[in-house]
Scaffold this active site. Structure first.
Site: not given
Length: 496
Positions: A65, A138, A348
């Site tokens: 990303h 998403n 993450y």
């Protein structure tokens, strides 16, 4: 000739590289799964940052990303959700909560173009009165893999080849050939919605399954759907070539200029709900990221609307230093046993600590707004807050330090069985191809034609016949016509 054995970094043989270790079949993943954590942590560190340590002022590149845009706004509750969650920011109709949203492509580098065929990241940070709640999703409701242990392998196949330095059709299709569960997402990506016309004209999905808990302690599993109020608009491969070459920042430009003109984009949030006690009876595994929940089984229920009305002042400071982590929950919201969610609860936050340092959370775009973070984290790179001259950095203490509440954020997850690697439990309609076939059959004749052309264009560049046949077998299994048309088109392109 015996095959080489896959090993960990320490040289130990890997017994299972397709399934993460869980607490029983279908249970949450385990911290003891060294192979999973090693793969995810190493993957997070595979890009050498610009201005590497020990330089304190540095730009850490995202491994995923990397190319993104963002904006501020608010979320407003429009419908009562208190029967399903006790989350404070969802408790009252009309309640508004500040929010920040980051959109992104997934696989490309910061210098890539916006108008490319790629999934889009759709990450929302809610600055609630009880802390930040992050929803990381998403623009597609499904994904290519169903277990986080395969995520690094999948991305390696999609990124630039280490020898040629470019994205290789062979690598992409080779992985898909060995991942039949990817057929559903491949059908999404290669169909008309694979290239959104702009960030404003696409839907967003939580993708992974989350848990909501109401005031009575009842647990529900939930899927998030942000439906664009601008209408879905997409580009064909031919249409996308122009903005990709003329203005690689086309999506960023569109979002920025729309908000500056006062044309504030918005999305309506709907959820699908299933009581936790009924999840095992669903036709499809509700925790499988390669499947959707059919709307006839779980109708959409409206919750509120998300509005973006303020651009950032500095792209780097706000958009690029923004961090989202699906383990940022508030009371009333928590994790499900969704394996992809479970892996990302670790991955993450770990990526952010590497990319920006352990003190990324006090940055303005990441810090909670209605409350102040109260914990005993100290020091580390770029530590700016002295935390008070005499403040103690341990708990409990005798100096009026912050204390635990004893109130869990969400309901506990039931577990049974043994620890270890397990295949996901099969539900009555669970296979890798059924929903991909359903999606194909929903398309118009024109949509099917474009889908077939998009798939065959890349597959025809593969030189190994066995690899082509493995891919074609997946499309045949989804729908005989689907497979036949892709095969015929590939054959025609290879003969030209």
């Amino acid at each position: 000739m015996s095959k080489r054995v896959l090993t960990t970094e320490s040289g130990a043989p890997v017994a299972d590289n397709r399934n993460s270790a869980s607490a029983g079949i279908g249970g949450p993943l385990l911290l003891q799964d060294q192979h999973l954590l090693e793969k995810l942590a190493r993957f997070n560190r595979e890009r050498i940052p610009v201005g590497a340590p020990p330089t304190p002022l540095r730009q850490w590149g995202r491994v995923m990303h990397a190319r993104g845009s963002g904006a501020y706004g608010y979320f407003e509750v429009t419908d009562d959700a208190t029967g399903f969650t006790c989350a404070d920011f969802l408790a009252s109709v009309g309640e508004r909560t500040e929010a920040f949203v980051r959109f992104s492509t997934v696989a490309d580098s910061p210098g890539g173009a916006d108008a490319v065929r790629d999934p889009r990241g759709f990450a929302v940070k809610f600055y609630t009165a009880e802390g930040n709640d992050d929803l990381v999703g998403n623009n597609t409701p499904v994904f290519f893999v169903k277990d986080p242990i395969k995520f690094p392998d999948f991305i390696h196949s999609q990124k630039r080849d280490p020898f040629t330095g470019r994205r290789e059709p062979h690598n992409v299709r080779d992985f898909w050939a060995h991942a039949p569960e990817a057929t559903h997402q491949v059908t999404w990506l290669m169909a008309d919605r694979g290239i959104p016309a702009s960030y404003r004209h696409m839907n967003g999905y939580g993708s992974r399954t989350y848990q909501w808990t109401n005031a009575e302690g009842e647990a529900f599993f939930v899927e998030y759907h942000f439906k664009t109020n601008q209408g879905v608009r997409s580009l064909s491969s031919e249409q996308a070539a122009k903005p990709a070459g003329k203005d690689p920042n086309s999506h960023q430009t569109d979002l920025l200029q729309a908000i500056e003109r006062g044309v504030n984009p918005s999305w309506t949030l709907y959820v699908q709900i299933t009581p936790a006690a009924e999840a095992a009876d669903n036709r499809f595994n509700p925790f499988g990221l390669t499947k959707v929940w059919p709307h006839r089984d779980h109708p959409l229920q409206r919750v509120g609307r998300l509005v973006l009305d303020l651009n950032q002042d500095n792209v780097f400071t706000e958009v690029e230093q923004a961090t989202f982590s699906p383990n940022n929950f508030v009371p009333g919201i928590g994790p499900s046993p969704d394996k992809m969610l479970q892996g990302r609860l670790f991955a993450y936050a770990d990526a952010h600590r590497y990319r920006l340092g352990v003190n990324h959370t006090p940055l303005a775009v990441n810090a909670p707004k209605a409350t102040t973070a109260q914990n005993h984290g100290r020091d580390g790179l770029m530590a700016a807050d002295a935390q008070g001259r005499h403040a103690k950095n341990y708990e409990p203490n005798s100096y009026d330090g912050p204390v635990e509440t004893g109130r869990p954020l969400s309901a506990p997850l039931a577990v049974t069985g043994h620890t270890g690697t397990h295949e996901a439990p099969l539900h009555t309609k669970d296979d890798d191809f059924f929903q991909a076939g359903e999606l194909y059959r929903l398309m118009s004749a024109e949509e099917r034609q474009r889908l077939v052309a998009n798939i065959a264009g890349g597959l025809s560049q593969v030189t190994r016949d066995d690899m082509i046949e493995k891919n074609l077998a997946h499309f045949h299994a989804a729908d005989p016509e689907y497979g036949r048309r892709v095969a015929e088109t590939v054959r025609a392109l290879r003969e030209d």
